[in-house]
Motif scaffolding. Structure first.
Motif, PDB file in Angstrom:
ATOM      1  N   ASP A  30      53.269  25.770  35.959  1.00 52.14           N
ATOM      2  CA  ASP A  30      54.173  26.909  35.867  1.00 52.14           C
ATOM      3  C   ASP A  30      53.432  28.140  36.375  1.00 52.14           C
ATOM      4  O   ASP A  30      52.507  28.634  35.726  1.00 52.14           O
ATOM      5  N   GLY A  31      53.808  28.626  37.544  1.00 51.59           N
ATOM      6  CA  GLY A  31      53.136  29.747  38.168  1.00 51.59           C
ATOM      7  C   GLY A  31      53.173  31.026  37.368  1.00 51.59           C
ATOM      8  O   GLY A  31      52.372  31.934  37.608  1.00 51.59           O
ATOM      9  N   SER A  32      54.068  31.125  36.403  1.00 46.59           N
ATOM     10  CA  SER A  32      54.125  32.334  35.575  1.00 46.59           C
ATOM     11  C   SER A  32      53.164  32.251  34.385  1.00 46.59           C
ATOM     12  O   SER A  32      53.079  33.194  33.609  1.00 46.59           O
ATOM     13  N   ARG A  33      52.466  31.118  34.252  1.00 51.83           N
ATOM     14  CA  ARG A  33      51.563  30.926  33.113  1.00 51.83           C
ATOM     15  C   ARG A  33      50.205  30.389  33.572  1.00 51.83           C
ATOM     16  O   ARG A  33      49.706  29.410  33.040  1.00 51.83           O
ATOM     17  N   THR A  34      49.629  31.040  34.557  1.00 49.78           N
ATOM     18  CA  THR A  34      48.338  30.568  35.057  1.00 49.78           C
ATOM     19  C   THR A  34      47.227  31.549  34.681  1.00 49.78           C
ATOM     20  O   THR A  34      47.389  32.752  34.761  1.00 49.78           O
ATOM     21  N   CYS A  35      46.121  30.976  34.276  1.00 48.19           N
ATOM     22  CA  CYS A  35      44.934  31.757  33.959  1.00 48.19           C
ATOM     23  C   CYS A  35      43.760  31.063  34.621  1.00 48.19           C
ATOM     24  O   CYS A  35      43.629  29.842  34.533  1.00 48.19           O
ATOM     25  N   ILE A  36      42.943  31.818  35.301  1.00 51.06           N
ATOM     26  CA  ILE A  36      41.744  31.243  35.907  1.00 51.06           C
ATOM     27  C   ILE A  36      40.577  31.464  34.955  1.00 51.06           C
ATOM     28  O   ILE A  36      40.380  32.565  34.442  1.00 51.06           O
ATOM     29  N   VAL A  37      39.845  30.383  34.698  1.00 52.03           N
ATOM     30  CA  VAL A  37      38.710  30.417  33.782  1.00 52.03           C
ATOM     31  C   VAL A  37      37.525  29.814  34.512  1.00 52.03           C
ATOM     32  O   VAL A  37      37.645  28.741  35.113  1.00 52.03           O
ATOM     33  N   GLY A  38      36.386  30.496  34.479  1.00 53.54           N
ATOM     34  CA  GLY A  38      35.208  29.959  35.141  1.00 53.54           C
ATOM     35  C   GLY A  38      33.917  30.394  34.490  1.00 53.54           C
ATOM     36  O   GLY A  38      33.842  31.445  33.861  1.00 53.54           O
ATOM     37  N   TRP A  39      32.904  29.551  34.683  1.00 50.98           N
ATOM     38  CA  TRP A  39      31.591  29.760  34.087  1.00 50.98           C
ATOM     39  C   TRP A  39      30.559  29.751  35.210  1.00 50.98           C
ATOM     40  O   TRP A  39      30.598  28.879  36.075  1.00 50.98           O
ATOM     41  N   SER A  40      29.640  30.675  35.203  1.00 47.43           N
ATOM     42  CA  SER A  40      28.583  30.790  36.200  1.00 47.43           C
ATOM     43  C   SER A  40      29.209  31.094  37.563  1.00 47.43           C
ATOM     44  O   SER A  40      29.868  32.118  37.692  1.00 47.43           O
ATOM     45  N   TYR A  41      29.055  30.207  38.573  1.00 47.77           N
ATOM     46  CA  TYR A  41      29.748  30.480  39.844  1.00 47.77           C
ATOM     47  C   TYR A  41      31.252  30.592  39.574  1.00 47.77           C
ATOM     48  O   TYR A  41      31.933  31.435  40.150  1.00 47.77           O
ATOM     49  N   GLY A  42      31.752  29.760  38.690  1.00 41.80           N
ATOM     50  CA  GLY A  42      33.177  29.816  38.343  1.00 41.80           C
ATOM     51  C   GLY A  42      33.572  31.152  37.746  1.00 41.80           C
ATOM     52  O   GLY A  42      34.690  31.626  37.930  1.00 41.80           O
ATOM     53  N   GLY A  43      32.650  31.791  37.025  1.00 40.30           N
ATOM     54  CA  GLY A  43      32.902  33.133  36.511  1.00 40.30           C
ATOM     55  C   GLY A  43      33.033  34.132  37.648  1.00 40.30           C
ATOM     56  O   GLY A  43      33.908  34.998  37.633  1.00 40.30           O
ATOM     57  N   TYR A  44      32.169  33.982  38.648  1.00 34.40           N
ATOM     58  CA  TYR A  44      32.293  34.806  39.856  1.00 34.40           C
ATOM     59  C   TYR A  44      33.645  34.551  40.516  1.00 34.40           C
ATOM     60  O   TYR A  44      34.353  35.489  40.899  1.00 34.40           O
ATOM     61  N   ALA A  45      34.009  33.282  40.661  1.00 35.17           N
ATOM     62  CA  ALA A  45      35.283  32.926  41.311  1.00 35.17           C
ATOM     63  C   ALA A  45      36.468  33.501  40.540  1.00 35.17           C
ATOM     64  O   ALA A  45      37.439  33.974  41.136  1.00 35.17           O
ATOM     65  N   ALA A  46      36.399  33.485  39.212  1.00 41.49           N
ATOM     66  CA  ALA A  46      37.485  34.050  38.403  1.00 41.49           C
ATOM     67  C   ALA A  46      37.584  35.559  38.619  1.00 41.49           C
ATOM     68  O   ALA A  46      38.681  36.101  38.815  1.00 41.49           O
ATOM     69  N   LEU A  47      36.441  36.238  38.608  1.00 40.72           N
ATOM     70  CA  LEU A  47      36.451  37.687  38.839  1.00 40.72           C
ATOM     71  C   LEU A  47      36.940  38.011  40.251  1.00 40.72           C
ATOM     72  O   LEU A  47      37.700  38.957  40.449  1.00 40.72           O
ATOM     73  N   THR A  48      36.518  37.213  41.215  1.00 36.57           N
ATOM     74  CA  THR A  48      36.966  37.424  42.594  1.00 36.57           C
ATOM     75  C   THR A  48      38.465  37.194  42.715  1.00 36.57           C
ATOM     76  O   THR A  48      39.164  37.952  43.397  1.00 36.57           O
ATOM     77  N   ALA A  49      38.978  36.179  42.035  1.00 29.93           N
ATOM     78  CA  ALA A  49      40.427  35.938  42.040  1.00 29.93           C
ATOM     79  C   ALA A  49      41.177  37.138  41.490  1.00 29.93           C
ATOM     80  O   ALA A  49      42.249  37.489  41.988  1.00 29.93           O
ATOM     81  N   SER A  50      40.595  37.800  40.494  1.00 29.08           N
ATOM     82  CA  SER A  50      41.273  38.940  39.882  1.00 29.08           C
ATOM     83  C   SER A  50      41.432  40.106  40.846  1.00 29.08           C
ATOM     84  O   SER A  50      42.353  40.903  40.703  1.00 29.08           O
ATOM     85  N   VAL A  51      40.550  40.196  41.843  1.00 28.60           N
ATOM     86  CA  VAL A  51      40.622  41.302  42.796  1.00 28.60           C
ATOM     87  C   VAL A  51      41.168  40.887  44.155  1.00 28.60           C
ATOM     88  O   VAL A  51      41.752  41.701  44.859  1.00 28.60           O
ATOM     89  N   ALA A  52      40.986  39.623  44.532  1.00 27.98           N
ATOM     90  CA  ALA A  52      41.393  39.170  45.873  1.00 27.98           C
ATOM     91  C   ALA A  52      42.809  38.602  45.905  1.00 27.98           C
ATOM     92  O   ALA A  52      43.482  38.688  46.927  1.00 27.98           O
ATOM     93  N   SER A  53      43.245  38.011  44.815  1.00 30.93           N
ATOM     94  CA  SER A  53      44.595  37.445  44.760  1.00 30.93           C
ATOM     95  C   SER A  53      45.199  37.669  43.376  1.00 30.93           C
ATOM     96  O   SER A  53      45.556  36.726  42.670  1.00 30.93           O
ATOM     97  N   ALA A  62      36.041  35.088  32.645  1.00 29.93           N
ATOM     98  CA  ALA A  62      34.782  34.909  33.362  1.00 29.93           C
ATOM     99  C   ALA A  62      33.645  34.789  32.358  1.00 29.93           C
ATOM    100  O   ALA A  62      33.434  35.691  31.553  1.00 29.93           O
ATOM    101  N   ILE A  63      32.924  33.680  32.427  1.00 29.91           N
ATOM    102  CA  ILE A  63      31.811  33.422  31.519  1.00 29.91           C
ATOM    103  C   ILE A  63      30.526  33.433  32.341  1.00 29.91           C
ATOM    104  O   ILE A  63      30.381  32.640  33.285  1.00 29.91           O
ATOM    105  N   ASN A  64      29.618  34.343  32.002  1.00 34.82           N
ATOM    106  CA  ASN A  64      28.324  34.442  32.691  1.00 34.82           C
ATOM    107  C   ASN A  64      28.481  34.420  34.210  1.00 34.82           C
ATOM    108  O   ASN A  64      27.797  33.688  34.912  1.00 34.82           O
ATOM    109  N   GLY A  65      29.386  35.242  34.707  1.00 38.24           N
ATOM    110  CA  GLY A  65      29.654  35.274  36.144  1.00 38.24           C
ATOM    111  C   GLY A  65      29.023  36.462  36.843  1.00 38.24           C
ATOM    112  O   GLY A  65      28.872  37.539  36.262  1.00 38.24           O
ATOM    113  N   VAL A  66      28.665  36.251  38.096  1.00 36.56           N
ATOM    114  CA  VAL A  66      28.136  37.330  38.930  1.00 36.56           C
ATOM    115  C   VAL A  66      29.297  38.244  39.316  1.00 36.56           C
ATOM    116  O   VAL A  66      30.364  37.762  39.698  1.00 36.56           O
ATOM    117  N   SER A  67      29.081  39.547  39.235  1.00 41.28           N
ATOM    118  CA  SER A  67      30.114  40.500  39.647  1.00 41.28           C
ATOM    119  C   SER A  67      29.666  41.361  40.823  1.00 41.28           C
ATOM    120  O   SER A  67      30.490  41.884  41.564  1.00 41.28           O
TER     121      SER A  67
END
Length: 184
Positions: A30-53, A62-67
């Motif tokens: 369900d596209g109206s109920r999506t949350c991206i969760v990531g740890w380490s590189y995945g934390g970076y990917a989650a933060l990037t998703a928040s700004v890029a898409s 984002a858990i222990n992610g590079v910003s």
């Protein structure tokens, strides 16, 4: 793994978004109920998703992610020296020899917090030796300064793996469960 070199914020990111879009199109998700969760590189990917898409995700964890890629590489050089394997690893992973100095700035989510639309939960280990806690603190501060909805959880006496047996993983999971219940 080599295909991912230099693709932080690029192909590796678009692959995540493309997978979500495909799952939504096929009605697996369900596209109206999506949350991206990531740890380490995945934390970076989650933060990037928040700004890029930002239109794709209702919330971000984002858990222990590079910003801040530039600060991360600079900190590693200062700590280990320019010729250390750790610096070589980070440089190869993030830009794979791309000499464009702006590449790190261009793919650092901390520089684009104004794009964030979804609430963000940032979890960090106080003593993380892989991704310094400052990466999470700074991102949370920038989001707050931009009046974005952010929850910051710093786990005391905890490292990158959150495995000190002081209940940190439970604290993190409880925070994520509450965050998801609120935002999905």
């Amino acid at each position: 793994i080599r295909q991912g070199y230099g693709q932080w914020g690029r192909k590796m990111q678009s692959d995540i978004d493309d997978a979500l879009t495909t799952f939504v199109d096929k009605q697996y998700v369900d596209g109206s109920r999506t949350c991206i969760v990531g740890w380490s590189y995945g934390g970076y990917a989650a933060l990037t998703a928040s700004v890029a898409s930002p239109e794709l995700y209702r919330c971000v964890v984002a858990i222990n992610g590079v910003s801040d890629l530039e600060k991360m590489l600079s900190d590693e050089k200062r700590q280990h020296g320019n010729d250390h394997w750790v610096v070589s690893y980070w440089d190869k992973a993030m830009r794979n020899g791309d000499a464009n100095e702006q590449i790190l700035e261009q793919f650092s989510p901390i520089n684009f917090v104004n794009n964030v639309k979804a609430p963000v939960l940032i979890v960090a280990g106080e003593y993380d030796k892989v991704v310094p806690v400052r990466q999470s603190r700074d991102m949370a501060d920038e989001l707050e300064d931009a009046d974005k909805e952010v929850v910051y959880l710093e786990l005391e006496e905890e490292g990158h793996a959150l495995d000190s047996n002081n209940g940190s993983r439970t604290k993190m999971l409880v925070a994520i469960e509450k965050f998801l219940a609120t935002h999905l």
